[in-house]
Design a protein around this motif. Structure first.
Motif, short mmCIF file in Angstrom:
data_model
loop_
_atom_site.label_atom_id
_atom_site.label_comp_id
_atom_site.label_asym_id
_atom_site.label_seq_id
_atom_site.Cartn_x
_atom_site.Cartn_y
_atom_site.Cartn_z
N VAL A 108 -8.21 -3.79 -5.97
CA VAL A 108 -7.25 -3.12 -6.59
C VAL A 108 -6.17 -3.03 -5.78
CG1 VAL A 108 -6.90 -0.72 -7.46
CG2 VAL A 108 -9.00 -1.65 -7.93
N HIS A 109 -6.34 -2.88 -4.55
CA HIS A 109 -5.13 -2.79 -3.53
C HIS A 109 -4.27 -4.08 -3.65
CE1 HIS A 109 -6.01 1.05 -1.55
NE2 HIS A 109 -7.22 0.63 -1.74
N VAL A 110 -5.12 -5.39 -3.64
CA VAL A 110 -4.42 -6.63 -3.72
C VAL A 110 -3.63 -6.45 -5.04
CG1 VAL A 110 -4.79 -8.98 -4.05
CG2 VAL A 110 -6.15 -7.62 -2.47
N LEU A 111 -4.14 -5.98 -5.97
CA LEU A 111 -3.46 -6.20 -7.49
C LEU A 111 -2.23 -5.33 -7.31
CD1 LEU A 111 -6.48 -5.84 -9.95
CD2 LEU A 111 -4.94 -7.90 -9.79
N ALA A 112 -2.32 -4.07 -6.47
CA ALA A 112 -1.18 -3.22 -6.47
C ALA A 112 -0.11 -4.07 -5.74
CB ALA A 112 -1.36 -1.93 -5.71
N HIS A 113 -0.44 -4.60 -4.63
CA HIS A 113 0.54 -5.37 -3.80
C HIS A 113 1.22 -6.53 -4.68
CE1 HIS A 113 -0.50 -3.22 -0.19
NE2 HIS A 113 -1.62 -3.75 -0.01
N ALA A 114 0.37 -7.09 -5.59
CA ALA A 114 0.82 -8.18 -6.29
C ALA A 114 1.76 -7.62 -7.22
CB ALA A 114 0.06 -8.82 -6.73
N MET A 115 1.55 -6.37 -8.12
CA MET A 115 2.31 -5.91 -8.96
C MET A 115 3.57 -5.52 -8.63
SD MET A 115 -0.30 -3.85 -11.72
CE MET A 115 -1.64 -3.38 -10.53
N ASN A 116 3.66 -4.89 -7.46
CA ASN A 116 4.93 -4.61 -6.79
C ASN A 116 6.03 -5.77 -6.23
OD1 ASN A 116 4.66 -1.61 -6.51
ND2 ASN A 116 3.37 -1.75 -4.74
N ALA A 117 5.29 -6.74 -5.85
CA ALA A 117 5.95 -7.96 -5.76
C ALA A 117 6.52 -8.43 -7.16
CB ALA A 117 5.16 -9.17 -5.28
N ALA A 118 5.65 -8.41 -8.13
CA ALA A 118 6.28 -9.08 -9.55
C ALA A 118 7.21 -8.41 -10.29
CB ALA A 118 4.85 -9.05 -10.31
N LEU A 119 7.37 -6.84 -9.54
CA LEU A 119 8.18 -5.95 -10.26
C LEU A 119 9.58 -5.98 -9.63
CD1 LEU A 119 5.89 -2.97 -11.23
CD2 LEU A 119 7.46 -4.38 -12.94
N GLY A 120 9.57 -6.83 -8.38
CA GLY A 120 10.83 -6.87 -7.49
C GLY A 120 10.87 -5.55 -6.84
N SER A 121 10.01 -4.75 -6.61
CA SER A 121 9.99 -3.28 -5.92
C SER A 121 9.85 -3.53 -4.50
CB SER A 121 8.91 -2.50 -6.60
OG SER A 121 8.90 -2.44 -7.78
N VAL A 122 9.36 -4.71 -3.87
CA VAL A 122 9.25 -4.73 -2.33
C VAL A 122 10.65 -4.93 -1.94
CG1 VAL A 122 8.69 -6.05 -0.57
CG2 VAL A 122 7.27 -6.03 -2.61
N GLY A 123 10.81 -4.00 -0.90
CA GLY A 123 12.19 -3.62 -0.25
C GLY A 123 13.21 -2.63 -0.84
N THR A 124 12.59 -2.09 -2.06
CA THR A 124 13.23 -0.89 -2.54
C THR A 124 12.39 0.35 -2.73
OG1 THR A 124 12.62 -1.73 -4.81
CG2 THR A 124 14.88 -2.29 -4.03
N THR A 125 11.35 0.20 -3.47
CA THR A 125 10.33 1.52 -3.67
C THR A 125 9.14 1.30 -2.68
OG1 THR A 125 9.01 0.41 -5.29
CG2 THR A 125 10.74 1.56 -6.11
N VAL A 126 8.92 0.01 -1.99
CA VAL A 126 7.85 -0.04 -1.33
C VAL A 126 8.29 -1.16 -0.32
CG1 VAL A 126 6.87 -1.83 -2.63
CG2 VAL A 126 5.43 -0.69 -0.72
N THR A 127 7.89 -0.83 1.08
CA THR A 127 8.29 -1.90 2.09
C THR A 127 6.89 -2.11 3.23
OG1 THR A 127 8.92 -0.27 3.60
CG2 THR A 127 10.69 -1.49 2.61
#
Length: 224
Positions: free
Chosen positions: A205-224
């Motif tokens: 589930v943690h892997v999926l959460a990381h993958a979803m944040n990446a797919a949503l373009g959230s890395v660097g904005t809502t999560v680092t």
């Protein structure tokens, strides 16, 4: 109850008995160790018994989160969330506003986006999937109660809906409408969406959460 001298003598005898095999059948079990002095002492012991093994275990550790991070990134990393930047948030069995590292900051940043004032009527939106009631769940705009073992299937279904590569699966029938709404809302807020996973959920589930944040373009904005 024995005095320290008795323990020290018994321990010395046990270590001496392991010298011939370099500690092949010697195991040291501790909790998490943060003392440099104790670490040094343990390393000295392991140098005498190179075949021995040191196991660290905490009953309330973040093993699933760490394993998930290692699977996703090749090393253990700790996500830092920027709730003040998130328009839509999905929590997968995580009481992130009331437990764990950063909870005070996260709760404050989340609450700041819930305030309505003249000229500011937009608020963030929180979706929560959880197995037991939590304070984070009580703040949810949309809450889905499921058994803990059903949550990974929901996470896979949402990830598949977001187009995460290599992920497929359908949500349980009871969660289908919820999953569809979450996917639509997350996609509509790309770059301003955030997915978090609870420490007690399995590493996948943690892997999926990381993958979803990446797919949503959230890395660097809502999560680092």
């Amino acid at each position: 109850i024995r005095p320290w001298a008795d323990f020290s003598a018994a321990m010395a005898s046990a270590v001496a008995g392991q010298q011939a095999t370099q500690g092949t059948s010697f195991r040291l079990l501790t909790g998490a160790v943060s003392s440099p002095t104790l670490v040094s002492q343990i390393q000295q012991l392991l140098a005498r018994l190179p075949q021995a093994k040191w196991i660290q275990y905490e009953p309330a550790a973040r093993d699933h989160a760490w394993t998930g991070a290692r699977l996703a990134f090749g090393e253990v990393v700790a996500p830092q969330y920027a709730f003040e930047q998130a328009d839509v948030i999905l929590s997968l069995d995580g009481d992130v506003l009331d437990s764990g590292a950063g909870k005070i900051r996260y709760a404050r940043d989340f609450a700041a986006r819930r305030r309505v004032s003249p000229g500011q009527t937009a608020m963030n939106r929180l979706y929560v999937v959880e197995s037991v009631p939590t304070n984070t769940g009580s703040k949810a705009d949309h809450r889905l109660a499921l058994k803990a073992r059903e949550i990974p299937a929901v996470a896979r279904a949402i990830a598949a809906g977001l187009g995460v590569a290599g992920v497929s699966g359908a949500a349980p029938q009871a969660a289908a409408a919820f999953v569809g709404a979450v996917v639509k809302d997350l996609q509509a807020h790309r770059g301003r969406a955030l997915v978090v996973a609870g420490d007690q959920q399995q590493a996948a589930v943690h892997v999926l959460a990381h993958a979803m944040n990446a797919a949503l373009g959230s890395v660097g904005t809502t999560v680092t």
